[in-house]
Design an enzyme around this catalytic site. Structure first.
Site, PDB file in Angstrom:
ATOM      1  N   ASP A 143       0.954  -1.174   0.147  1.00 45.98           N
ATOM      2  CA  ASP A 143      -0.078   0.101  -0.102  1.00 45.98           C
ATOM      3  C   ASP A 143       0.489   0.995  -0.192  1.00 45.98           C
ATOM      4  O   ASP A 143       1.854   1.119   0.311  1.00 45.98           O
ATOM      5  CB  ASP A 143      -0.668  -0.337   1.000  1.00 45.98           C
ATOM      6  CG  ASP A 143      -0.567  -0.554   2.630  1.00 45.98           C
ATOM      7  OD1 ASP A 143       0.843   0.039   1.717  1.00 45.98           O
ATOM      8  OD2 ASP A 143      -1.369  -0.350   3.726  1.00 45.98           O
ATOM      9  N   ASN A 212      -7.577  -2.506  13.960  1.00 48.44           N
ATOM     10  CA  ASN A 212      -9.003  -2.521  13.751  1.00 48.44           C
ATOM     11  C   ASN A 212      -9.096  -3.673  12.662  1.00 48.44           C
ATOM     12  O   ASN A 212     -10.427  -4.176  12.293  1.00 48.44           O
ATOM     13  CB  ASN A 212      -9.389  -1.445  13.096  1.00 48.44           C
ATOM     14  CG  ASN A 212      -8.783  -1.220  11.716  1.00 48.44           C
ATOM     15  OD1 ASN A 212      -8.155  -1.511  11.399  1.00 48.44           O
ATOM     16  ND2 ASN A 212      -9.359  -0.236  10.674  1.00 48.44           N
ATOM     17  N   HIS A 214      -7.575  -4.812  10.597  1.00 46.15           N
ATOM     18  CA  HIS A 214      -7.304  -4.503   8.937  1.00 46.15           C
ATOM     19  C   HIS A 214      -6.042  -5.316   8.428  1.00 46.15           C
ATOM     20  O   HIS A 214      -4.733  -5.202   8.988  1.00 46.15           O
ATOM     21  CB  HIS A 214      -6.562  -2.828   8.392  1.00 46.15           C
ATOM     22  CG  HIS A 214      -5.797  -1.974   8.618  1.00 46.15           C
ATOM     23  ND1 HIS A 214      -5.773  -0.384   8.982  1.00 46.15           N
ATOM     24  CD2 HIS A 214      -5.080  -2.525   9.030  1.00 46.15           C
ATOM     25  CE1 HIS A 214      -4.995  -0.546   8.957  1.00 46.15           C
ATOM     26  NE2 HIS A 214      -3.657  -1.380   9.597  1.00 46.15           N
ATOM     27  N   GLU A 219     -10.055  -2.070   4.910  1.00 47.43           N
ATOM     28  CA  GLU A 219      -9.952  -1.084   6.059  1.00 47.43           C
ATOM     29  C   GLU A 219     -12.046  -2.219   6.451  1.00 47.43           C
ATOM     30  O   GLU A 219     -11.960  -2.209   5.844  1.00 47.43           O
ATOM     31  CB  GLU A 219     -10.846   0.576   6.183  1.00 47.43           C
ATOM     32  CG  GLU A 219      -9.593   0.888   6.265  1.00 47.43           C
ATOM     33  CD  GLU A 219      -8.726   1.398   7.105  1.00 47.43           C
ATOM     34  OE1 GLU A 219      -8.155   0.337   8.089  1.00 47.43           O
ATOM     35  OE2 GLU A 219      -8.488   2.535   7.986  1.00 47.43           O
TER      36      GLU A 219
HETATM   37  C1  GLP Z   1      -0.684  -0.315   8.769  1.00 52.23           C
HETATM   38  C2  GLP Z   1       0.021  -0.837   6.505  1.00 52.23           C
HETATM   39  C3  GLP Z   1      -0.108  -2.155   7.269  1.00 52.23           C
HETATM   40  C4  GLP Z   1       0.330  -2.513   8.228  1.00 52.23           C
HETATM   41  C5  GLP Z   1      -0.038  -2.536   9.826  1.00 52.23           C
HETATM   42  C6  GLP Z   1       0.501  -1.757  10.827  1.00 52.23           C
HETATM   43  O1  GLP Z   1      -1.140   1.151   8.771  1.00 52.23           O
HETATM   44  N1  GLP Z   1      -1.147  -0.852   6.345  1.00 52.23           N
HETATM   45  O2  GLP Z   1       0.349  -2.880   6.426  1.00 52.23           O
HETATM   46  O3  GLP Z   1       1.197  -3.711   8.953  1.00 52.23           O
HETATM   47  O4  GLP Z   1      -0.324  -1.045   9.828  1.00 52.23           O
HETATM   48  O5  GLP Z   1       1.257  -1.351  11.378  1.00 52.23           O
HETATM   49  P1  GLP Z   1       1.838  -1.300  12.061  1.00 52.23           P
HETATM   50  O6  GLP Z   1       3.073  -2.813  12.340  1.00 52.23           O
HETATM   51  O7  GLP Z   1       2.731  -0.216  12.598  1.00 52.23           O
HETATM   52  O8  GLP Z   1       1.032  -1.860  13.786  1.00 52.23           O
END
Ligand code: GLP
Length: 329
Positions: A143, A212, A214, A219
Site C-alpha cells: 500500500d 482494527n 486491517h 479497512e
Molecule cells: C499499517 C499498514 C499495514 C501495516 C499495519 C500495521 O497501517 N497499512 O500494512 O502492516 O498497518 O502497522 P504497524 O506495524 O505500524 O502496527
C-alpha cells in the site's frame, strides 16, 4: 492437500522443502537445484525456532465434509530480535530461491526490525549471493498513502527506500509501490494491479496487522474479493499511524491505495507478523472467529498456507496450544 502439521524446524510441512548443501548458480531456481545444495534458505529453516501452535480449522467441526485444507500455523517467538531475524531469513531465502514470483512487502513499525535484520543478513552474504539477490529482486508493497510524493519522508516509498532499497543496494525499479502521488489514484490502483498480474502475482506475502483488523489498508468492512483500489482510511488507522505525522491523526492522509484481499489471498503463501500486547485481542479474533468483513484479516483463514509469527505479547490470547501441534483454544 491434507491438514498441515508443524515440523521439528517450526515450519509447517506445506512450506517448500529447502534444498540442502551445494552451490549457487544464477540461472537456476529452487526447482532446478539438487537436493544436496546449501544456501541461506536451508539455514534459515533449520534455525527457525519457536513455540509452535496449531490453529484449529474453525470449519471442520461444523461441516466435516467441507473440503477445507488447513488453518493457519502460529509460531510464537518470545524474543523480538530473534523473531525479526527469523522472519528476515525467510524473506531472504524467498528472494534467493524463488525469484519467479514477486515478494509482497509491508510497512509499519512491526516491520522495522525485520528490514534492519534483513539488511544485516544481506551484508553477510557472499558477493555472488548478494549479486544474485540484486539481479533477481522483485517486490510489490501492499500500500501507499494518496497525496504523498515518493520523496516525502512520510511516504511508504521513502520508508522502503531507506529501510530496503538503499541498504540492500537494490535497483529502485525492482521495488514496486502504488503511485500515491498520481493525479488519478483510482487509475493508479488499476495500473498497480495490472503490473502485479504481469509479474505473475505474489509468491510470499508479508503482512502486518492493523489494530482494527486491517491488512494492507483494507479497512473494515471489507469483503474477501475486494481488489486493489483507492480506499478511505478509518479514523482508527489514522490514529494508529499518526506517529509518522507528528502525532496528529488529522495530518495522516485520508486515502490510500492498497492491494485488496483478492490479490493478498491469491499469493502462494502468507506470512503474518504480529508483535505487541495491543494486538493480542485482534490477532486472536482474526484467527479464531468466523471470517467476516468486519475483521478483514480474518479472511486469511481461507488461505491454505498461512504462517503467523507472533511474539509472546501478541499471542497472549492464544492460550492452550502450548505444545507443538496442539490446537489453539
Ligand atoms: C499499517 C499498514 C499495514 C501495516 C499495519 C500495521 O497501517 N497499512 O500494512 O502492516 O498497518 O502497522 P504497524 O506495524 O505500524 O502496527
Amino acid at each position: 492437500m491434507g491438514r498441515s502439521s508443524a515440523t521439528t524446524t517450526g515450519v509447517p510441512n506445506w512450506w517448500p522443502t529447502p534444498p540442502a548443501e551445494g552451490s549457487w548458480s544464477a540461472d537456476r531456481t529452487e526447482r532446478d537445484r539438487s537436493p544436496n545444495e546449501a544456501n541461506s534458505w536451508a539455514r534459515a529453516l533449520e534455525e527457525f525456532s519457536g513455540e509452535v501452535l496449531k490453529a484449529e480449522d474453525p470449519y471442520r467441526a461444523s461441516d466435516p465434509n467441507q473440503d477445507r485444507q488447513t488453518g493457519p500455523t502460529l509460531v510464537r517467538i518470545a524474543d523480538g530480535a530473534n523473531l525479526a531475524d527469523r522472519v528476515a531469513s525467510l524473506l531472504l531465502g524467498e528472494r534467493l530461491l524463488r525469484p519467479e514470483r514477486p515478494l509482497g512487502l509491508a510497512t509499519g513499525r512491526t516491520m522495522e526490525p525485520i528490514y534492519a535484520s534483513l539488511a544485516q543478513q544481506v551484508k553477510g552474504l557472499e558477493a555472488a549471493e548478494r549479486q544474485e539477490l540484486r539481479q533477481h529482486w522483485c517486490s510489490f508493497n501492499l500500500d501507499a498513502y494518496v497525496g504523498l510524493e515518493g520523496a516525502d519522508p512520510r511516504s511508504f516509498a521513502a520508508e522502503m527506500g531507506n529501510r530496503l532499497t538503499a541498504p540492500l543496494g537494490l535497483d529502485p525499479a525492482r521495488v514496486h509501490l502504488p503511485d500515491g502521488w498520481a493525479a488519478d489514484p483510482h487509475a493508479a490502483a488499476e495500473t498497480y494491479a495490472a503490473q502485479l498480474t504481469a509479474a505473475g502475482g505474489i509468491g510470499l506475502q508479508l503482512l502486518g496487522l492493523g489494530l482494527n483488523g486491517h491488512v494492507g489498508f483494507n479497512e473494515p468492512p471489507c469483503p474477501a474479493d475486494a481488489a486493489c483500489r483507492c480506499v478511505e482510511l478509518s479514523p482508527a488507522t489514522r490514529r494508529q499511524n499518526a506517529g509518522a505525522f507528528g502525532g496528529d491523526p488529522e495530518a495522516v492522509p485520508e486515502r490510500a491505495i492498497t492491494l485488496g484481499l483478492r490479490e493478498i489471498l491469491a499469493a502462494e503463501r502468507l506470512l503474518l507478523v504480529v508483535t505487541g500486547a495491543a494486538k493480542a485481542e485482534v490477532l486472536a479474533r482474526a484467527l479464531k472467529e468466523a471470517p467476516t468483513p468486519e475483521l478483514p484479516a480474518s479472511w486469511i483463514q481461507f488461505h491454505p498456507r498461512v504462517l503467523v509469527v507472533a511474539d509472546g505479547a501478541a499471542a497472549a490470547h492464544l492460550k492452550g496450544g502450548c505444545g507443538r501441534g496442539e490446537p489453539l483454544t
